[in-house]
Design a protein around this motif. Sequence first.
Motif, PDB file in Angstrom:
ATOM      1  N   GLN A   1       1.088  -1.218   0.035  1.00 35.93           N
ATOM      2  CA  GLN A   1      -0.262   0.041   0.180  1.00 35.93           C
ATOM      3  C   GLN A   1       0.776   1.254  -0.006  1.00 35.93           C
ATOM      4  N   ALA A   2       1.944   1.347   0.845  1.00 34.47           N
ATOM      5  CA  ALA A   2       2.685   2.295   0.776  1.00 34.47           C
ATOM      6  C   ALA A   2       3.515   2.553  -0.307  1.00 34.47           C
ATOM      7  N   LEU A   3       3.969   1.569  -1.217  1.00 32.47           N
ATOM      8  CA  LEU A   3       4.522   1.785  -2.193  1.00 32.47           C
ATOM      9  C   LEU A   3       3.789   2.125  -3.516  1.00 32.47           C
ATOM     10  N   GLN A   4       2.484   1.856  -3.496  1.00 35.46           N
ATOM     11  CA  GLN A   4       1.429   2.224  -4.513  1.00 35.46           C
ATOM     12  C   GLN A   4       1.192   3.503  -4.267  1.00 35.46           C
ATOM     13  N   MET A   5       0.869   4.164  -2.913  1.00 37.21           N
ATOM     14  CA  MET A   5       0.687   5.569  -2.606  1.00 37.21           C
ATOM     15  C   MET A   5       1.658   6.427  -3.236  1.00 37.21           C
ATOM     16  N   ARG A   6       3.034   5.946  -3.037  1.00 37.42           N
ATOM     17  CA  ARG A   6       4.147   6.669  -3.418  1.00 37.42           C
ATOM     18  C   ARG A   6       4.316   6.940  -4.912  1.00 37.42           C
ATOM     19  N   MET A   7       3.735   5.808  -5.591  1.00 39.15           N
ATOM     20  CA  MET A   7       4.166   5.753  -7.263  1.00 39.15           C
ATOM     21  C   MET A   7       2.794   6.548  -7.603  1.00 39.15           C
ATOM     22  N   TRP A   8       1.538   6.629  -7.051  1.00 37.05           N
ATOM     23  CA  TRP A   8       0.547   7.245  -7.461  1.00 37.05           C
ATOM     24  C   TRP A   8       0.487   8.867  -7.279  1.00 37.05           C
ATOM     25  N   THR A   9       1.295   9.051  -6.435  1.00 33.24           N
ATOM     26  CA  THR A   9       1.409  10.456  -5.950  1.00 33.24           C
ATOM     27  C   THR A   9       2.592  11.384  -6.914  1.00 33.24           C
ATOM     28  N   GLU A  10       2.183  12.581  -7.367  1.00 34.62           N
ATOM     29  CA  GLU A  10       3.242  13.294  -8.179  1.00 34.62           C
ATOM     30  C   GLU A  10       3.893  14.048  -7.152  1.00 34.62           C
ATOM     31  N   ARG A  11       5.179  13.941  -7.501  1.00 39.26           N
ATOM     32  CA  ARG A  11       6.171  14.713  -6.344  1.00 39.26           C
ATOM     33  C   ARG A  11       5.902  16.111  -6.377  1.00 39.26           C
ATOM     34  N   GLY A  12       5.849  16.764  -4.991  1.00 42.34           N
ATOM     35  CA  GLY A  12       5.670  17.891  -4.701  1.00 42.34           C
ATOM     36  C   GLY A  12       4.302  18.405  -4.541  1.00 42.34           C
ATOM     37  N   LEU A  13       3.277  17.618  -4.739  1.00 42.52           N
ATOM     38  CA  LEU A  13       1.866  17.723  -4.332  1.00 42.52           C
ATOM     39  C   LEU A  13       1.646  17.934  -2.750  1.00 42.52           C
ATOM     40  N   ILE A  14       2.482  17.259  -2.051  1.00 39.97           N
ATOM     41  CA  ILE A  14       2.250  17.309  -0.606  1.00 39.97           C
ATOM     42  C   ILE A  14       3.122  18.328   0.133  1.00 39.97           C
ATOM     43  N   PRO A  15       2.759  19.602   0.338  1.00 34.52           N
ATOM     44  CA  PRO A  15       3.681  20.421   0.803  1.00 34.52           C
ATOM     45  C   PRO A  15       4.752  20.304   1.995  1.00 34.52           C
TER      46      PRO A  15
ATOM     47  N   GLY B   1       6.812  10.893  -3.426  1.00 32.56           N
ATOM     48  CA  GLY B   1       6.156  10.553  -4.737  1.00 32.56           C
ATOM     49  C   GLY B   1       6.953  10.505  -5.992  1.00 32.56           C
ATOM     50  N   LEU B   2       6.267  10.459  -7.061  1.00 37.09           N
ATOM     51  CA  LEU B   2       7.121  10.130  -8.420  1.00 37.09           C
ATOM     52  C   LEU B   2       7.505  11.191  -9.129  1.00 37.09           C
TER      53      LEU B   2
END
Length: 92
Positions: A24-38, A44-45
């Motif tokens: 689950q952690a790897l999926q969330m990391r891959m699905w999130t664009e880098r920089g979207l979480i301040p 993210g990717l």
Amino acid sequence: MGWAIDKSTFKDIRKVSGDVNYTQALQMRMWTERGLIPIAPSYGLRRLVGFGIASADTTYLALAARETLLADSRTQEVLSGRLLVNGDIVDL
């Protein structure tokens, strides 16, 4: 420890741990664009918009995916993997 939808009711959540939490952690990391979480700008990717499926682009995608997976402290190495991009399979 993470959280997931309880598939027995599809209404409740349940705690997940071990391999399920890691996946689950790897999926969330891959699905999130880098920089979207301040508060976590490196999570993210890296942005892949505008890339096609030419060989240079697949190399970039493979390197970005590998970098993203290795960012999780539980990942020791990435030996191989497969991504589905617009119906095309990209091998890592």
